[in-house]
Design a protein around this motif. Structure first.
Motif, PDB file in Angstrom:
ATOM      1  N   ARG A  64       0.823  -1.210   0.000  1.00 42.66           N
ATOM      2  CA  ARG A  64       0.000   0.000   0.000  1.00 42.66           C
ATOM      3  C   ARG A  64       0.860   1.264   0.000  1.00 42.66           C
ATOM      4  NH1 ARG A  64      -5.060   1.333   4.121  1.00 42.66           N
ATOM      5  NH2 ARG A  64      -5.515   3.407   3.291  1.00 42.66           N
ATOM      6  N   GLU A  65       1.845   1.334   0.900  1.00 41.85           N
ATOM      7  CA  GLU A  65       2.687   2.526   0.972  1.00 41.85           C
ATOM      8  C   GLU A  65       3.608   2.630  -0.236  1.00 41.85           C
ATOM      9  OE1 GLU A  65       2.692   5.164   3.445  1.00 41.85           O
ATOM     10  OE2 GLU A  65       0.746   4.198   3.276  1.00 41.85           O
ATOM     11  N   HIS A  66       4.069   1.485  -0.724  1.00 41.98           N
ATOM     12  CA  HIS A  66       4.889   1.475  -1.935  1.00 41.98           C
ATOM     13  C   HIS A  66       4.115   2.077  -3.095  1.00 41.98           C
ATOM     14  CE1 HIS A  66       6.545  -0.478  -5.623  1.00 41.98           C
ATOM     15  NE2 HIS A  66       7.696  -0.225  -5.043  1.00 41.98           N
ATOM     16  N   GLY A  67       2.862   1.652  -3.258  1.00 40.30           N
ATOM     17  CA  GLY A  67       2.031   2.187  -4.326  1.00 40.30           C
ATOM     18  C   GLY A  67       1.783   3.670  -4.178  1.00 40.30           C
ATOM     19  N   ARG A  68       1.616   4.132  -2.942  1.00 38.32           N
ATOM     20  CA  ARG A  68       1.384   5.562  -2.688  1.00 38.32           C
ATOM     21  C   ARG A  68       2.548   6.405  -3.213  1.00 38.32           C
ATOM     22  NH1 ARG A  68       3.008   9.172   1.419  1.00 38.32           N
ATOM     23  NH2 ARG A  68       4.211   7.499   2.406  1.00 38.32           N
ATOM     24  N   VAL A  69       3.776   6.003  -2.908  1.00 34.64           N
ATOM     25  CA  VAL A  69       4.940   6.774  -3.351  1.00 34.64           C
ATOM     26  C   VAL A  69       5.134   6.640  -4.857  1.00 34.64           C
ATOM     27  CG1 VAL A  69       7.433   7.052  -3.121  1.00 34.64           C
ATOM     28  CG2 VAL A  69       6.043   6.606  -1.090  1.00 34.64           C
ATOM     29  N   ARG A  70       4.955   5.436  -5.372  1.00 31.78           N
ATOM     30  CA  ARG A  70       5.100   5.241  -6.815  1.00 31.78           C
ATOM     31  C   ARG A  70       4.146   6.148  -7.594  1.00 31.78           C
ATOM     32  NH1 ARG A  70       8.499   1.005  -9.407  1.00 31.78           N
ATOM     33  NH2 ARG A  70       6.942   1.224 -11.039  1.00 31.78           N
ATOM     34  N   ARG A  71       2.927   6.269  -7.126  1.00 30.62           N
ATOM     35  CA  ARG A  71       1.968   7.132  -7.833  1.00 30.62           C
ATOM     36  C   ARG A  71       2.440   8.583  -7.850  1.00 30.62           C
ATOM     37  NH1 ARG A  71      -1.584   3.444  -5.430  1.00 30.62           N
ATOM     38  NH2 ARG A  71      -1.845   4.741  -3.560  1.00 30.62           N
ATOM     39  N   MET A  72       3.078   9.025  -6.790  1.00 35.53           N
ATOM     40  CA  MET A  72       3.607  10.384  -6.755  1.00 35.53           C
ATOM     41  C   MET A  72       4.735  10.575  -7.762  1.00 35.53           C
ATOM     42  SD  MET A  72       3.802  11.100  -2.663  1.00 35.53           S
ATOM     43  CE  MET A  72       2.369  10.963  -1.583  1.00 35.53           C
ATOM     44  N   LEU A  73       5.502   9.514  -8.000  1.00 41.14           N
ATOM     45  CA  LEU A  73       6.680   9.618  -8.850  1.00 41.14           C
ATOM     46  C   LEU A  73       6.404   9.309 -10.314  1.00 41.14           C
ATOM     47  CD1 LEU A  73       9.260   7.909  -6.475  1.00 41.14           C
ATOM     48  CD2 LEU A  73       9.208  10.330  -7.100  1.00 41.14           C
ATOM     49  N   ASN A  74       5.283   8.680 -10.605  1.00 39.24           N
ATOM     50  CA  ASN A  74       5.028   8.228 -11.979  1.00 39.24           C
ATOM     51  C   ASN A  74       5.120   9.362 -12.991  1.00 39.24           C
ATOM     52  OD1 ASN A  74       4.722   5.493 -11.482  1.00 39.24           O
ATOM     53  ND2 ASN A  74       2.493   5.625 -11.185  1.00 39.24           N
ATOM     54  N   ALA A  75       4.592  10.524 -12.632  1.00 41.39           N
ATOM     55  CA  ALA A  75       4.610  11.646 -13.586  1.00 41.39           C
ATOM     56  C   ALA A  75       6.026  12.077 -13.934  1.00 41.39           C
ATOM     57  CB  ALA A  75       3.829  12.832 -13.011  1.00 41.39           C
ATOM     58  N   GLU A  76       6.952  11.909 -12.983  1.00 42.83           N
ATOM     59  CA  GLU A  76       8.329  12.327 -13.211  1.00 42.83           C
ATOM     60  C   GLU A  76       9.054  11.440 -14.225  1.00 42.83           C
ATOM     61  OE1 GLU A  76       9.687  15.056 -12.219  1.00 42.83           O
ATOM     62  OE2 GLU A  76       7.953  15.662 -11.025  1.00 42.83           O
ATOM     63  N   PHE A  77       8.548  10.234 -14.430  1.00 40.96           N
ATOM     64  CA  PHE A  77       9.201   9.302 -15.350  1.00 40.96           C
ATOM     65  C   PHE A  77       8.250   8.875 -16.468  1.00 40.96           C
ATOM     66  CE2 PHE A  77      11.443   8.962 -11.327  1.00 40.96           C
ATOM     67  CZ  PHE A  77      12.765   9.085 -11.732  1.00 40.96           C
ATOM     68  N   SER A  78       7.228   9.671 -16.705  1.00 40.42           N
ATOM     69  CA  SER A  78       6.231   9.362 -17.731  1.00 40.42           C
ATOM     70  C   SER A  78       6.829   9.525 -19.125  1.00 40.42           C
ATOM     71  CB  SER A  78       5.022  10.284 -17.581  1.00 40.42           C
ATOM     72  OG  SER A  78       5.396  11.624 -17.867  1.00 40.42           O
ATOM     73  N   ALA A  79       6.121   8.992 -20.116  1.00 42.40           N
ATOM     74  CA  ALA A  79       6.570   9.134 -21.499  1.00 42.40           C
ATOM     75  C   ALA A  79       6.653  10.606 -21.890  1.00 42.40           C
ATOM     76  CB  ALA A  79       5.620   8.380 -22.426  1.00 42.40           C
ATOM     77  N   ARG A  80       5.699  11.408 -21.428  1.00 42.99           N
ATOM     78  CA  ARG A  80       5.732  12.838 -21.752  1.00 42.99           C
ATOM     79  C   ARG A  80       6.963  13.515 -21.174  1.00 42.99           C
ATOM     80  NH1 ARG A  80       4.535  17.469 -19.246  1.00 42.99           N
ATOM     81  NH2 ARG A  80       3.764  16.390 -17.378  1.00 42.99           N
ATOM     82  N   ARG A  81       7.263  13.217 -19.893  1.00 50.04           N
ATOM     83  CA  ARG A  81       8.439  13.818 -19.272  1.00 50.04           C
ATOM     84  C   ARG A  81       9.717  13.382 -19.979  1.00 50.04           C
ATOM     85  NH1 ARG A  81       8.144  17.905 -15.835  1.00 50.04           N
ATOM     86  NH2 ARG A  81       6.991  16.809 -14.209  1.00 50.04           N
ATOM     87  N   MET A  82       9.778  12.119 -20.406  1.00 48.24           N
ATOM     88  CA  MET A  82      10.972  11.636 -21.092  1.00 48.24           C
ATOM     89  C   MET A  82      11.128  12.308 -22.454  1.00 48.24           C
ATOM     90  SD  MET A  82      12.579   9.799 -18.987  1.00 48.24           S
ATOM     91  CE  MET A  82      11.960  10.969 -17.736  1.00 48.24           C
ATOM     92  N   ARG A  83      10.023  12.565 -23.152  1.00 54.23           N
ATOM     93  CA  ARG A  83      10.111  13.297 -24.426  1.00 54.23           C
ATOM     94  C   ARG A  83      10.656  14.697 -24.199  1.00 54.23           C
ATOM     95  NH1 ARG A  83       5.144  10.651 -25.420  1.00 54.23           N
ATOM     96  NH2 ARG A  83       3.946  12.490 -24.769  1.00 54.23           N
ATOM     97  N   GLU A  84      10.237  15.324 -23.118  1.00 57.43           N
ATOM     98  CA  GLU A  84      10.742  16.651 -22.788  1.00 57.43           C
ATOM     99  C   GLU A  84      12.238  16.617 -22.463  1.00 57.43           C
ATOM    100  OE1 GLU A  84       8.328  17.781 -19.503  1.00 57.43           O
ATOM    101  OE2 GLU A  84       6.560  18.265 -20.711  1.00 57.43           O
ATOM    102  N   PHE A  85      12.694  15.495 -21.908  1.00 58.63           N
ATOM    103  CA  PHE A  85      14.083  15.367 -21.479  1.00 58.63           C
ATOM    104  C   PHE A  85      15.003  14.937 -22.624  1.00 58.63           C
ATOM    105  CE2 PHE A  85      17.203  13.562 -18.225  1.00 58.63           C
ATOM    106  CZ  PHE A  85      17.508  14.798 -17.680  1.00 58.63           C
ATOM    107  N   LEU A  86      14.420  14.462 -23.730  1.00 61.54           N
ATOM    108  CA  LEU A  86      15.204  13.928 -24.844  1.00 61.54           C
ATOM    109  C   LEU A  86      16.265  14.898 -25.360  1.00 61.54           C
ATOM    110  CD1 LEU A  86      15.828  11.878 -27.113  1.00 61.54           C
ATOM    111  CD2 LEU A  86      13.847  12.782 -28.343  1.00 61.54           C
TER     112      LEU A  86
END
Length: 368
Positions: A64-86
């Motif tokens: 449960r707590e693992h999922g809570r933190v992962r959800r907070m971080l998902n946007a930082e490693f999303s496909a959109r963020r990676m395209r911006e970082f390319l």
């Protein structure tokens, strides 16, 4: 699957088949990672049990707590963020190649490229100032080394923790660009400073060493397969397929977390008792004959079979797409920039790092 005794005297199950490893990695309920142990040398259970994991090290959290933190971080490693970082990845790769070209041969492809590119990019992603990076690199190196003195590692972890705590405090006081600052802006009311510091420290420990090892060993592998290197260089090979083959074939993270069976269960027909250790050997799983023929052979032209180099499900690596992007851009541009790339020393002079969280080579002298 077999029973093994580790150097500490602790007993564990070694899981090697793809299906069985998939089962263990995917099942957070039955295979717990709450004990803060990494690598192939788990210690016996201390009297009174393991201490609570350090706040923020979410790989040791329950589901449960693992999922809570992962959800907070998902946007930082999303496909959109990676395209911006390319564009930044391309710039850093070219900067490192320019420096290598300018200084001339020989070059150490580990220090000058395979480590320089992913570490620089990940520090930038977190928002860590450039002047602070060398000291943090040395702490991370110490903590990823399974042969290091535990007391030295404790000192390194304490200094890393102190730094990250101070950095988080700075991000609370003023706007600091980068993942840590954005995490505080978006979720600062839900996370304590201690937890944010732990999250940042865990991301740093996991963030670049595996990519560095894959780039270094991948280049070495391609030097011994010049036909495949040529196909990547002239564009006749599918670079995405090549990256997946490198990840699968090398599997630089051999073990990752040491899991503990949370209840009596069965893996591959074998009974596993509650409290027993389970280690997953990813290189074996990724070469399982059930996935296809000839998987001990490196072949970038094959249709990529499934692999577990990045884990799976809730234990899938957050930075997988960033790593793929760095490997794809880094290796393809290196081969095109230096078509005559070759080892500058005999192969038997190279020193590898099998007792490390990420398998690699200590240095890779090359000429062109």
């Amino acid at each position: 699957m077999t029973r093994i005794t580790l150097s500490t005297g602790a007993s564990a199950w070694m899981v090697t088949r793809y299906t069985d490893v998939f089962q263990v990695i995917s099942d957070q309920a039955r295979f717990s990672s709450e004990a803060a142990i990494d690598g192939p040398i788990p210690v016996p259970m201390p009297e009174g049990g393991f201490p609570p994991p350090r706040p923020g090290f979410f790989s040791t959290y329950g589901p449960r707590e693992h999922g809570r933190v992962r959800r907070m971080l998902n946007a930082e490693f999303s496909a959109r963020r990676m395209r911006e970082f390319l564009p930044r990845v391309e710039t850093v790769v070219d900067d490192c190649l320019d420096a290598i070209d300018r200084l001339g041969p020989p070059a150490d492809l580990v220090a000058d490229f395979a480590l320089a590119v992913p570490s620089r990019l990940f520090f930038e992603l977190l928002g860590i100032p450039e002047s602070d990076r060398p000291g943090l690199l040395s702490h991370v190196d110490m903590l990823l080394d399974f042969t290091a003195d535990p007391q030295d590692q404790a000192v390194a972890f304490g200094e890393l923790d102190t730094y990250m705590s101070g950095f988080v405090g700075e991000c609370r006081r003023r706007t600091v660009p980068g993942l840590v600052g954005r995490l505080i802006t978006s979720h600062g009311a839900e996370l304590s400073d201690s937890e944010v510091a732990g999250i940042a420290a865990q991301l740093l420990l996991a963030g670049y060493a595996t990519t560095s090892g894959t780039i270094a060993l991948g280049v070495l592998l391609l030097l011994y397969h010049p036909d495949q290197a040529a196909a990547l260089r002239d564009g006749s090979a599918d670079t995405d397929h090549a990256v997946e083959e490198l990840l699968r074939h090398l599997s630089v993270v051999a073990f990752g977390k040491v899991f503990t069976a949370a209840e009596d269960t069965t893996v591959g027909g074998q009974k596993v008792r509650a409290g027993e250790y389970v280690l997953c050997h990813l290189p074996s799983a990724n070469r399982d004959r059930d996935l296809g023929p000839g998987l001990d052979r490196f072949d970038i032209s094959r249709e990529p079979p499934p692999h577990l180099a990045f884990g799976h499900g809730p234990r899938h690596c957050l930075g997988a797409e960033l790593a793929r992007m760095e490997i794809r851009i880094g290796i393809s541009r290196l081969l095109r920039r230096f078509p005559g790339l070759r080892l500058a020393v005999p192969f038997d002079e190279l020193r590898f790092t099998p007792m490390n969280a990420a398998y690699s080579v200590e240095s890779l002298p090359v000429a062109w």
